[in-house]
Design an enzyme around this catalytic site. Structure first.
Site, PDB file in Angstrom:
ATOM      1  N   CYS A 162     -34.827  -4.013 -15.646  1.00  0.00           N
ATOM      2  CA  CYS A 162     -35.397  -5.223 -14.799  1.00  0.00           C
ATOM      3  C   CYS A 162     -36.500  -4.992 -14.873  1.00  0.00           C
ATOM      4  CB  CYS A 162     -34.305  -5.527 -14.223  1.00  0.00           C
ATOM      5  SG  CYS A 162     -34.613  -5.097 -12.533  1.00  0.00           S
TER       6      CYS A 162
ATOM      7  N   GLN B  79     -24.377  -8.911 -14.060  1.00  0.00           N
ATOM      8  CA  GLN B  79     -25.054  -9.249 -15.170  1.00  0.00           C
ATOM      9  C   GLN B  79     -25.126 -10.780 -15.337  1.00  0.00           C
ATOM     10  OE1 GLN B  79     -27.493  -7.187 -16.678  1.00  0.00           O
ATOM     11  NE2 GLN B  79     -27.050  -5.139 -16.049  1.00  0.00           N
TER      12      GLN B  79
ATOM     13  N   PHE C  94     -26.558   4.332 -11.570  1.00  0.00           N
ATOM     14  CA  PHE C  94     -26.420   3.074 -10.841  1.00  0.00           C
ATOM     15  C   PHE C  94     -25.576   1.888 -11.961  1.00  0.00           C
ATOM     16  CE2 PHE C  94     -30.637   5.712 -11.041  1.00  0.00           C
ATOM     17  CZ  PHE C  94     -30.609   5.078  -9.549  1.00  0.00           C
TER      18      PHE C  94
ATOM     19  N   CYS D  18     -28.478 -29.511 -13.774  1.00  0.00           N
ATOM     20  CA  CYS D  18     -29.175 -28.117 -13.797  1.00  0.00           C
ATOM     21  C   CYS D  18     -29.149 -27.642 -15.176  1.00  0.00           C
ATOM     22  CB  CYS D  18     -28.694 -26.693 -12.596  1.00  0.00           C
ATOM     23  SG  CYS D  18     -29.880 -25.124 -13.032  1.00  0.00           S
TER      24      CYS D  18
END
Length: 404
Positions: free
Chosen positions: A361, A241, A268, A141
């Protein structure tokens, strides 16, 4: 076979032709042919490739569903992600200064969710294929941080020990200062012998922490994360994150969005990604819906040195937003989930806050909320697009609102 011309990319990364017809793994300007099945093009072949088409950097790209856009050049993707933000704002009648995108490098993802399934002879560990429950192994990956890849071997063994042939288990794995922090769901129920066996595997693979369906099996080392001057131990599987580079870019933008005052509220707040670094300069109040994350934030602040006063509050900001009369701060930072923060933004719009740093996001829900703030007298000064989900259609951003 039908030929179609790709006009644009959709928000999920598929090429779109007139109709609309959706063709995955295509780019604007390409002519492709295939069989039209409803609104999808299948058995597709590229007839005329785009100048922006490149060879995928990962050998797993065609089979793995982890990335959607490795066939596009970096420059194309950078421009496209900024354009996604521009179009979302334009749909709400808004314009602003759009800064060039900041993109995380390859092999930088520090958090991933692996899937695993027992087979007759061993187990499969990896990511799902596109639109499928088939698990694809991803030993090479190009997205994950190299230190995250050993989690595959650990999960391979755990799957054989404690999963059923009938189902699948998944593991959220995060790189911490002390190593891999793994939270597994879907495995066999814990009992004494299984608990002892799993604890042995924690030691064998040098995992920092292993959690099994919400219960901590063993903590070999404290799986801390660094937020500014504070060291925080997030609860198992907690939001973080995706890359350190992405987090740094968002934090840099948030700091630029705040130019005055002594105190702020972080809505948040999570485990303190923004609260704690900002506490070096400002008195902060962090609000988060999940109690365990609030406790982690508070504990991190209490252990740190040189920070200003930080208070915390566990509160569901969707059902019970902070009302405008209680927003007695100089500025606010807000970083809601993909759904945005409609109820809380309505209160921000009625407040007297001088500045708001909005991290998002989802450009679409961000633009919706931005229009509410704009209507209430907040000017959208600029937007910084951040691409920490490299080779995906995912777009993140940070922005600055100033009370007119």
């Amino acid at each position: 076979m039908s030929q179609i011309d790709i006009q644009r990319l959709g928000l999920h990364g598929d090429g779109i032709a007139d109709g609309p017809i959706y063709a995955p793994l295509t780019l604007p300007g390409e002519t492709v042919e295939g069989e039209i099945d409803g609104t999808r093009l299948t058995n597709m072949r590229v007839v005329t490739p785009s100048e922006h088409r490149v060879k995928a950097p990962c050998r797993h790209f065609k089979s793995c569903g982890g990335c959607q856009l490795q066939h596009a050049s970096d420059d194309f993707l950078a421009d496209w992600k900024v354009e996604v933000v521009r179009q979302a704002l334009a749909a709400q009648g808004l314009e602003t200064d759009l800064r060039p995108v900041v993109t995380s490098p390859p092999k930088s993802r520090r958090r991933a969710v692996f899937s695993a399934r027992r087979t007759k002879k061993a187990a499969l560990v990896g990511f799902h294929a596109r639109a499928s429950d088939v698990i694809v192994e991803i030993p090479d990956c190009q997205l994950l941080h190299p230190d995250l890849l050993p989690a595959r071997e650990a999960l391979f063994q755990l799957c054989q020990i404690a999963s059923s042939r009938k189902g699948e288990i998944s593991a959220t794995v995060t790189l911490s200062d002390a190593g891999l922090d793994m939270s597994v769901v879907g495995g066999k129920p814990l009992d004494g012998p299984l608990l002892a066996r799993l604890a042995q595997e924690v030691e064998r693979f040098k995992l920092a922490r292993l959690t099994w369906d919400g219960e901590v099996v063993a903590t070999r080392a404290v799986p801390a994360q660094r937020f500014g001057a504070a060291s925080v131990v997030p609860p198992p599987g907690a939001f973080l994150q995706a890359t350190k580079e992405g987090e740094a870019a968002l934090l840099h933008a948030v700091k630029q969005a705040i130019t005055q005052g002594d105190s702020g509220i972080d809505l948040f707040a999570g485990c303190g990604t923004f609260t704690l670094p900002l506490a070096k300069t400002y008195r902060m109040h962090g609000v988060e819906g999940e109690g365990a994350m609030v406790e982690a934030l508070d504990a991190g602040w209490r252990r740190a040195q040189g920070l200003k006063h930080v208070t915390v509050e566990a509160r569901d900001l969707f059902r019970n937003p902070i009302v405008s009369e209680d927003l007695k701060y100089d500025f606010a930072v807000i970083d809601p989930p993909r759904a945005g923060a409609e109820a809380q933004v309505a209160e921000l719009a009625k407040s007297n806050l001088s500045e708001i740093a909005y991290v998002s996001c989802n450009p679409v829900t961000f633009a919706r909320d931005a229009a509410v703030l704009n209507q209430a007298g907040y000017h959208l000064d600029w937007v910084q697009t951040v691409d920490q989900f490299r080779w995906s259609s995912h777009v993140e951003l940070a922005s600055r609102f100033v009370r007119k």
